[in-house]
Scaffold this motif. Structure first.
Motif, PDB file in Angstrom:
ATOM      1  N   ARG A  24      41.414  44.860  49.120  1.00  0.00           N
ATOM      2  CA  ARG A  24      41.848  43.921  50.146  1.00  0.00           C
ATOM      3  C   ARG A  24      43.190  44.352  50.699  1.00  0.00           C
ATOM      4  O   ARG A  24      43.971  45.039  50.025  1.00  0.00           O
ATOM      5  CB  ARG A  24      41.908  42.510  49.572  1.00  0.00           C
ATOM      6  N   ASP A  25      43.457  43.914  51.924  1.00  0.00           N
ATOM      7  CA  ASP A  25      44.750  44.123  52.568  1.00  0.00           C
ATOM      8  C   ASP A  25      45.211  42.744  53.035  1.00  0.00           C
ATOM      9  O   ASP A  25      44.750  42.239  54.070  1.00  0.00           O
ATOM     10  CB  ASP A  25      44.616  45.094  53.736  1.00  0.00           C
ATOM     11  N   ASN A  26      46.075  42.135  52.259  1.00  0.00           N
ATOM     12  CA  ASN A  26      46.505  40.771  52.584  1.00  0.00           C
ATOM     13  C   ASN A  26      47.310  40.716  53.871  1.00  0.00           C
ATOM     14  O   ASN A  26      47.308  39.693  54.560  1.00  0.00           O
ATOM     15  CB  ASN A  26      47.297  40.189  51.424  1.00  0.00           C
ATOM     16  N   TRP A  76      40.639  34.200  45.596  1.00  0.00           N
ATOM     17  CA  TRP A  76      39.723  35.244  45.176  1.00  0.00           C
ATOM     18  C   TRP A  76      38.724  35.460  46.309  1.00  0.00           C
ATOM     19  O   TRP A  76      38.353  34.533  47.015  1.00  0.00           O
ATOM     20  CB  TRP A  76      38.953  34.800  43.926  1.00  0.00           C
ATOM     21  N   ASP A 120      40.850  39.506  42.814  1.00  0.00           N
ATOM     22  CA  ASP A 120      41.785  38.395  42.770  1.00  0.00           C
ATOM     23  C   ASP A 120      42.750  38.445  43.964  1.00  0.00           C
ATOM     24  O   ASP A 120      42.671  39.319  44.812  1.00  0.00           O
ATOM     25  CB  ASP A 120      42.534  38.361  41.424  1.00  0.00           C
ATOM     26  N   GLN A 121      43.654  37.473  43.979  1.00  0.00           N
ATOM     27  CA  GLN A 121      44.487  37.267  45.163  1.00  0.00           C
ATOM     28  C   GLN A 121      45.361  38.476  45.511  1.00  0.00           C
ATOM     29  O   GLN A 121      45.556  38.778  46.691  1.00  0.00           O
ATOM     30  CB  GLN A 121      45.400  36.048  44.966  1.00  0.00           C
ATOM     31  N   ASP A 122      45.891  39.174  44.511  1.00  0.00           N
ATOM     32  CA  ASP A 122      46.766  40.309  44.825  1.00  0.00           C
ATOM     33  C   ASP A 122      46.090  41.658  44.658  1.00  0.00           C
ATOM     34  O   ASP A 122      46.733  42.701  44.786  1.00  0.00           O
ATOM     35  CB  ASP A 122      48.048  40.254  43.990  1.00  0.00           C
ATOM     36  N   GLY A 123      44.775  41.639  44.409  1.00  0.00           N
ATOM     37  CA  GLY A 123      44.008  42.874  44.353  1.00  0.00           C
ATOM     38  C   GLY A 123      44.086  43.633  43.050  1.00  0.00           C
ATOM     39  O   GLY A 123      43.590  44.759  42.965  1.00  0.00           O
ATOM     40  N   ARG A 124      44.686  43.037  42.025  1.00  0.00           N
ATOM     41  CA  ARG A 124      44.857  43.770  40.777  1.00  0.00           C
ATOM     42  C   ARG A 124      43.658  43.643  39.837  1.00  0.00           C
ATOM     43  O   ARG A 124      43.375  44.540  39.061  1.00  0.00           O
ATOM     44  CB  ARG A 124      46.110  43.275  40.057  1.00  0.00           C
ATOM     45  N   ASN A 163      45.682  35.266  51.195  1.00  0.00           N
ATOM     46  CA  ASN A 163      46.165  35.730  49.899  1.00  0.00           C
ATOM     47  C   ASN A 163      46.247  34.627  48.854  1.00  0.00           C
ATOM     48  O   ASN A 163      46.779  34.834  47.765  1.00  0.00           O
ATOM     49  CB  ASN A 163      47.492  36.478  50.030  1.00  0.00           C
ATOM     50  N   ASN A 164      45.692  33.459  49.163  1.00  0.00           N
ATOM     51  CA  ASN A 164      45.601  32.381  48.175  1.00  0.00           C
ATOM     52  C   ASN A 164      44.280  32.382  47.409  1.00  0.00           C
ATOM     53  O   ASN A 164      44.121  31.597  46.474  1.00  0.00           O
ATOM     54  CB  ASN A 164      45.757  31.020  48.849  1.00  0.00           C
TER      55      ASN A 164
END
Lengths: 113, 112
Positions: free
Chosen positions: A72-74, A33, A52-56, A30-31
């Motif tokens: 993505r599923d972190n 892209w 991006d890292q949080d999927g937004r 989750n760090n």
């Protein structure tokens, strides 16, 4: 060691769907892209999508907009590509990529009647 | 979108000799941070692409020092000081200035 392992490819008819997955390990998922790239037979490399890292925040190459969805599923250290309304020219090896530096081995998608 | 143009598209080389590939972009790749958003990749036969050079002139981890990248703005060059047999494959430049629209050059086939 960074590892990216794609799965989910296969042979599908035009108009069909597939969900590609990428299992990531060896880094803090989750760090970063993440991206999907592809290479069609006899053609060059093509960037497909970024997330991006949080999927937004997501970006797509014009040719797949409205048909492909990156996610993505972190919690599971996993990246996905939902591909719908497949066309013959989507036939390619699809690669999961971390920040342009690390590439998976790829998964083959073949679209044919 | 930024258009990337490579030359030559085919590059026959002799082992031990130098080789050079040019890449031009349709607009400057110089970011506000002072770095050029240009990468070089090599895809060897049967393998995934590997990053050789990032930000125009930085060798990626594990890349032999016979590979070097140079250039700024719209003109870039990848040089191999002494080609080895293992260097055969397709070389690509890619711009990453626009995170929502990466684009590649056509690819250069290096063959011995």
């Amino acid at each position: 060691e960074v590892q990216l392992v794609e799965s989910g490819g296969g042979l599908v008819q035009p108009g069909g769907s597939l969900r590609l997955s990428c299992a990531a390990s060896g880094f803090i998922f989750n760090n970063y892209w993440m991206s999907w790239f592809r290479r069609a037979p006899g053609k060059g490399l093509e960037w497909v999508a970024n997330i991006d890292q949080d999927g937004r925040t997501k970006y797509y190459v014009d040719s797949v907009k409205g048909r492909f969805t990156i996610s993505r599923d972190n919690a599971k250290n996993s990246l996905y590509l939902q591909i719908n309304s497949l066309r013959v020219d989507d036939t390619a090896v699809y690669y999961c990529v971390r920040d342009r530096h690390f590439w998976g081995l790829g998964t083959q998608v073949t679209v044919s009647a | 979108d930024i258009v990337m143009t490579q030359s030559p598209l085919s590059l026959p080389v002799t082992p031990g000799e130098p080789a050079s590939i040019s890449c031009r972009s349709s607009q400057s790749l110089l970011h506000d941070n002072g770095y050029n958003s240009l990468d070089w990749y090599l895809q060897k036969p049967g393998q995934s692409p590997q990053l050789l050079i990032f930000l125009a002139s930085n060798r990626a981890s594990g890349v032999p020092d016979r590979f070097s990248g140079s250039g700024s703005g719209t003109d870039f060059t990848l040089k191999i000081s002494r080609v080895e047999a293992e260097d055969v494959g397709l070389y690509y430049c890619m711009q990453s200035l626009q995170i929502g629209a990466y684009t590649f050059g056509q690819g250069t086939k290096l063959e011995i």
